[in-house]
Design a protein around this motif. Structure first.
Motif: not given
Length: 467
Positions: A224-244
């Motif tokens: 999942v990638y919720i991309q930052n959208a500056p200058p209006v929205e400086p916040r975002g987040g990203i999540m990747f699957p990893i080992e384990g």
């Protein structure tokens, strides 16, 4: 053609840039020594010398291609160790700054998702099998030495625990010691000027936590990638699957809007994003780590390519050009720089040819950073609080065009494929301005049905999951 070995090469730094450099140099030098200040772990463990190792790392397809040419089998070994194969764009739910979720087009790129510790350990385990590469750990470089011709002839080491010093001769020294490189100080001690520096800082920070993937989890996406959208929205987040069977989830805030590292603050920040998707995941996923923060994210380019330096000395990786880590460019750019160095040395037939071959080498290596630098600093300049540079009229025009690109990647398979080739550093950014692509980017886009979430207008094709 008669080709002689080129003597002894020394690489300063045993991180990814350093060990890839050592592998490339091993093809032409009789002996390669990697000097590392830390004790290197015996397995895929985090070490002190990589301060952001616990956070998400991306090794894009263009970088992995270089690694596989230097060290065949790394990719398959990563997968065998539990790393996750991701097909792009199919396996990613990506909310672009245009408030559009990208469609699951047929895959055009493939990356391997793993922790930095597993990635680095897997690569190093391959490098350690190369018989003419040795590691000198628990030692730090204190100075460079010059020979009679004014070229670098070696360096002085100091044992971190014993305090004893020793000289190490070298026919080539490559600094791959990262953001904390002391090369400017060493050059100053030898009477050389410090390099000109370009710095662009958007005061971006992030906070990361690991989660166990819930039993019965089901979704059309893996990442999942919720991309930052500056200058209006400086916040975002990203999540990747990893080992384990874990997710690595990173919350990102620019312009000094740093995500908190306390439990409630972390959750509140996730709930404030343009989509509730990551907040929904936090409600059902079991955390398996503390929350780690990181804020040292300024882009910094030390322009050694413009500097008169002693011969037989080069800088690569973050020692040369360090990018905002949030964009995941550093590892791949370092691999591309190593590829350039390998090409330069391939045509060097003897030690006598080495000074000639190295002329212009630093400029050629630095040139690999230009495209990624443009993308990283262009993104950071969207934050009004950014220091170190300001948007020129051309920057603003380029960013407006890239806005159109990001609006088009969600519903145009050709634009998506072209953008992913640039993101994965297979093509240069100029490819996005090709006559074939520009009409597709600039054509009017059909509006999608939308709804309001957290005060933002969001595409109704938002992904969901069940567990």
């Amino acid at each position: 053609m008669n080709v002689d070995r080129l003597g002894h090469a020394v690489v300063i730094g045993g991180s990814m840039a350093g060990i890839l450099t050592a592998r490339a140099l091993s093809e032409r030098f009789e002996q390669v020594t990697v000097v590392e200040r830390d004790q290197l772990p015996d397995g895929p463990d985090v070490r002190k010398g990589v301060p952001q190792a616990r956070h998400l790392h991306a090794f894009w397809a263009g970088g992995m291609e270089v690694v596989e040419r230097l060290l065949p089998g790394v990719g398959s070994d990563l997968l065998a160790a539990g790393a996750v194969d991701l097909s792009l764009p199919t396996d990613m739910a990506w909310l672009t700054p245009a408030n559009r979720w990208t469609q699951a087009f047929p895959p055009t790129q493939r990356i391997v998702s793993a922790t930095r510790a597993l990635l680095e350990w897997t690569v190093r385990s391959h490098v350690e099998k190369v018989t003419n590469i040795g590691f000198y750990t628990d030692h730090e470089v204190t100075s460079l030495r010059l020979g009679p011709t004014g070229d670098v002839s070696g360096l002085t080491l100091r044992g971190r625990h014993s305090g004893t010093t020793a000289d190490l001769p070298a026919d080539l020294v490559v600094d791959a010691s990262g953001r904390g490189s002391k090369l400017p100080e060493w050059l100053g001690e030898l009477g050389f000027a410090a390099p000109e520096e370009s710095t662009v800082d958007s005061f971006l920070g992030y906070a990361t936590r690991l989660f166990e993937i819930p039993a019965g989890f089901s979704a059309r996406w893996k990442a999942v990638y919720i991309q930052n959208a500056p200058p209006v929205e400086p916040r975002g987040g990203i999540m990747f699957p990893i080992e384990g069977n874990r997710w690595v989830l990173t919350l990102i805030g620019g312009g000094g809007d740093y995500p908190p590292t306390d439990e409630q603050g972390f959750r509140d920040f996730a709930a404030s994003l343009r989509s509730p998707l990551l907040a929904d995941i936090l409600r059902v996923a079991q955390p398996v780590s503390p929350i780690w923060g990181y804020r040292r994210t300024a882009n910094r380019w030390r322009h050694y390519e413009k500097l008169t330096m002693p011969g037989r000395l080069l800088a690569v990786g973050d020692s040369l050009c360090a990018f905002n880590p949030a964009y995941g460019q550093g590892l791949t750019v370092a691999a591309k720089e190593v590829e350039v160095l390998a090409g330069i040395l391939a045509g060097c037939r003897s030690q006598a040819d080495l000074p000639r071959a190295l002329r212009g080498a630093q400029r050629a290596i630095a040139a690999r950073a230009k495209g990624p630098w443009m993308l990283a600093t262009g993104s950071d300049l969207r934050y009004p609080t950014t220091v170190g540079a300001s948007q020129s009229r051309m920057d603003k025009l380029v960013n407006k065009y890239l806005d159109r690109v990001l609006a088009a990647v969600s519903d145009d398979a050709a634009v998506s494929a072209a953008f992913l080739r640039v993101l994965n550093m297979i093509d240069e950014p100029q490819a996005l301005f090709s006559p074939r692509l520009m009409p597709r980017v600039l054509r009017p886009r059909r509006r999608r049905p939308s709804t309001v979430s957290n005060g933002f207008i969001v595409d109704e094709q938002s992904p969901a999951f069940s567990s």
